[in-house]
Design an enzyme around this catalytic site. Structure first.
Site, PDB file in Angstrom:
ATOM      1  N   ASP A 175       3.105   6.826  -4.884  1.00  0.00           N
ATOM      2  CA  ASP A 175       3.596   6.694  -6.254  1.00  0.00           C
ATOM      3  C   ASP A 175       5.045   6.206  -6.246  1.00  0.00           C
ATOM      4  OD1 ASP A 175       1.156   7.653  -7.075  1.00  0.00           O
ATOM      5  OD2 ASP A 175       1.858   9.708  -7.360  1.00  0.00           O
ATOM      6  N   ASP A 182       0.864  -1.181   0.000  1.00  0.00           N
ATOM      7  CA  ASP A 182       0.000   0.000   0.000  1.00  0.00           C
ATOM      8  C   ASP A 182       0.900   1.230   0.000  1.00  0.00           C
ATOM      9  OD1 ASP A 182      -1.872   1.959   0.365  1.00  0.00           O
ATOM     10  OD2 ASP A 182      -2.633   1.215   2.279  1.00  0.00           O
ATOM     11  N   SER A 183       1.457   1.520  -1.166  1.00  0.00           N
ATOM     12  CA  SER A 183       2.491   2.541  -1.264  1.00  0.00           C
ATOM     13  C   SER A 183       1.988   3.798  -1.952  1.00  0.00           C
ATOM     14  CB  SER A 183       3.687   1.993  -2.045  1.00  0.00           C
ATOM     15  OG  SER A 183       3.332   1.819  -3.413  1.00  0.00           O
TER      16      SER A 183
END
Length: 287
Positions: free
Chosen positions: A165, A162-163
């Protein structure tokens, strides 16, 4: 990409695609420069509170459920019986909350490098952090790449990336060598899911490359699921799943359809529909 705050409007400009997104703000609620990024929270007129990291819109009260439900539930319902879940990133804790809706999950570890994101979420997005005290939840503020490096082989059922950009602190999370390490820590039958940017803007670049790299990292199957996300570039977003001895193009449809979770977007039908990619995406992904 550039941003501006002019005449009461927060605007994020996507120069490379000739587009922009704006929200009318009423006040700045919070601002801090962490060791990793600049964080700001605004009150908006129609989307509730808005969190911005390094000038990029991260989430709003009004539409964050779309992203959080679609990065969590397709992966959890694709795995045959998820018990051990790890989230890399996810500092706002919305994904953690969604994972913990699954009663069969025994433990969820969230590793985000920037504690300031979680503390801001606790103050300004309390609905997202309401499950942080669940005894199954473990929050770590550390380097997610390093955590994966040190994790035991075959120790995780579902790995959620869940990063932000793929620039700055999150850049390493999109690299082939990191995906290989993710493959190593997954148990047989394991599922990985990663946010994978805009289907309209990035099908022929970031999404295509990520799918290829997942295959090179040893994953047996991949599936990209698009969904609406008004506050992100193009208004359309995606997650990409990869399976280690698991077919991510199918899922536990009966369990998903009969779930009584209080969700706002995800359903078994929405999951099936997201797996049916539009022709333009299929063409770009195959180029």
């Amino acid at each position: 990409m550039s941003t501006s705050l002019d005449s009461g409007w927060f605007t994020e400009v996507f120069d490379s695609h000739g587009s922009a997104f704006s929200l009318k703000v009423t006040e700045k609620l919070h601002e801090v420069q962490s060791p990793y990024q600049h964080l700001a929270v605004y009150a908006t007129e129609t989307f509730g509170n808005l969190m911005v990291l390094d000038g990029c819109v991260m989430l709003t009260d009004r539409d964050n459920f779309l992203y959080h439900e679609m990065i969590a539930h397709p992966a959890l319902f694709t795995h045959a019986d998820p018990k051990r879940v790890v989230i890399i990133g996810g500092g706002d804790c919305g994904t953690l909350r969604e994972v913990l809706r699954h009663p069969g999950v025994d433990k969820v570890t969230q590793i985000d490098i920037d504690e300031e994101v979680t503390r801001a979420a606790e103050r300004f997005f309390p609905a997202l952090t309401e499950s942080n005290d669940d005894p199954r939840a473990e929050l770590k503020f550390a380097d997610g790449v390093k955590w994966v490096d040190e994790a035991a082989d075959a120790s995780v059922d579902v790995l959620i990336i869940d990063s932000t950009d793929p620039v700055g602190p999150a850049e390493g999370l999109f690299k082939t060598d990191f995906l290989r390490r993710c493959h190593r820590v997954l148990r047989p039958g394991g599922v990985m899911v990663q946010q994978s940017e805009s289907p309209l803007y990035h099908s022929g670049s970031i999404i295509r490359d990520l799918r290829r790299d997942m295959g090179e990292a040893g994953f047996d199957s991949v599936a990209t699921l698009p969904f609406p996300q008004p506050v992100y570039p193009s208004g359309w977003w995606s997650v990409t799943l990869a399976g280690k001895g698991a077919d991510v193009t199918s899922f536990r449809e009966v369990a998903a359809a009969t779930s009584e979770m209080p969700l706002d977007y995800y359903t078994a039908a929405a999951h099936r529909g997201a797996l049916a990619l539009p022709p333009f995406m299929r063409r770009l992904l195959e180029d």
